[in-house]
Design an enzyme around this catalytic site. Structure first.
Site, short mmCIF file in Angstrom:
data_model
loop_
_atom_site.label_atom_id
_atom_site.label_comp_id
_atom_site.label_asym_id
_atom_site.label_seq_id
_atom_site.Cartn_x
_atom_site.Cartn_y
_atom_site.Cartn_z
N PRO A 89 0.78 -1.00 -0.06
CA PRO A 89 -0.39 0.07 -0.03
C PRO A 89 0.53 1.01 0.04
CG PRO A 89 -0.53 -1.25 1.78
CD PRO A 89 0.34 -1.94 1.06
N GLU A 116 1.82 -7.42 8.61
CA GLU A 116 2.08 -5.80 8.71
C GLU A 116 2.99 -5.64 7.46
OE1 GLU A 116 -0.37 -7.50 10.87
OE2 GLU A 116 -0.72 -5.22 10.53
N ARG A 153 -4.44 -8.70 -20.72
CA ARG A 153 -5.90 -8.36 -21.50
C ARG A 153 -5.15 -6.99 -22.43
NH1 ARG A 153 -8.26 -3.99 -20.98
NH2 ARG A 153 -10.32 -4.79 -21.16
N ASP A 168 -10.54 0.63 -23.71
CA ASP A 168 -10.94 1.13 -22.72
C ASP A 168 -11.31 2.65 -21.88
OD1 ASP A 168 -11.25 -1.36 -22.36
OD2 ASP A 168 -9.41 -2.16 -22.01
N1 ADE Z 1 -1.38 -5.07 0.18
C1 ADE Z 1 -2.44 -4.94 0.66
N2 ADE Z 1 -2.89 -3.53 0.23
C2 ADE Z 1 -2.76 -3.64 -0.54
C3 ADE Z 1 -2.65 -2.54 -2.22
N3 ADE Z 1 -3.81 -1.60 -1.38
N4 ADE Z 1 -2.18 -2.48 -2.98
C4 ADE Z 1 -1.40 -2.92 -2.98
N5 ADE Z 1 -0.75 -3.88 -2.45
C5 ADE Z 1 -1.12 -4.30 -1.30
#
Ligand code: ADE
Length: 220
Positions: A89, A116, A153, A168
């Protein structure tokens, strides 16, 4: 043939989505080869430990560097030209243009974390870090599957009509797709816009472009 290597603690996660619809056809046609690699196989200790608690305290567990880095090395050994992507994230937001960029490489290696997150030192062994969006998934696997699907794709000969990928949403610098309608002409009192039934291709094209721009302005 394009290849994707998935470094994961849950290789079975990918079994179902890879064997549906477009990815299934692309694999069967020999356009892409996908291999899931179990990170735990690279743990050298007796218990095959892949996670540990964070220095400095705090909740949860982190992916340990030794097995993860060993799995990255194995992936690079198999494909020395591979581009290694960590799903996290805190990475850069994944976009359609990034998907297109990945299709131009010989193949990709997607590193999925659980718990985590990763020990920070693992970042030195990957080529880039990608996030799907500003939310936290329970692991990198659903993010890796989304990236892989978006890439597959776009590979040559995967979609029936090459225009569908080009047309797209997002393909054109963040311009959203126009609204689409199919039969019936009236559904619960809602009519298909007259212009689409007019047979006038110039008007249809103009209407679609206007609708795309309107949507793009409204959603952003
Ligand atoms: N791992 C946990 N959350 C994630 C996200 N939002 N994007 C990529 N990998 C992740």
């Amino acid at each position: 043939m394009f290849y994707a290597q998935l470094l994961t603690l849950f290789p079975e996660f990918f079994d179902s989505p890879l064997y549906c619809s477009i990815p299934k056809r692309a694999i069967a046609a020999g356009i892409v080869n996908v291999e899931a690699i179990q990170i735990r196989d690279f743990a050298t200790d007796k218990h095959h430990k892949v996670d540990d608690s964070p220095y400095g305290g705090g909740p949860g567990m982190l992916m340990k560097p030794e097995p993860v880095v060993a799995s990255i090395r194995a992936a690079r050994e198999k494909h020395p030209d591979t581009h290694v992507v960590m799903l996290t994230p805190s990475g850069t937001r994944f976009t359609q243009s990034k998907a297109l960029e990945f299709t131009e490489k010989p193949g990709i290696t997607l590193l999925c974390g659980r718990y985590e997150g990763f020990d920070e030192r693992i970042c030195d062994y990957v080529d880039e870090q990608i996030s799907l969006g500003d939310y936290v998934l329970s692991g990198g696997e659903p993010a890796a599957m989304s990236v892989l699907d978006a890439v597959i794709r776009l590979l040559p000969d995967v979609l029936g009509s090459p225009e569908s990928a080009v047309l797209d949403s997002f393909s054109e610098a963040g311009i959203l797709d126009w609204p689409h309608y199919t039969r019936p002409e009236i559904f619960e009192g809602k009519r298909v816009p007259d212009v689409l039934l007019s047979g006038n291709h110039a008007s249809i094209e103009r209407w679609r472009r206007e609708q795309s721009l309107l949507r793009s302005q409204r959603r952003k």
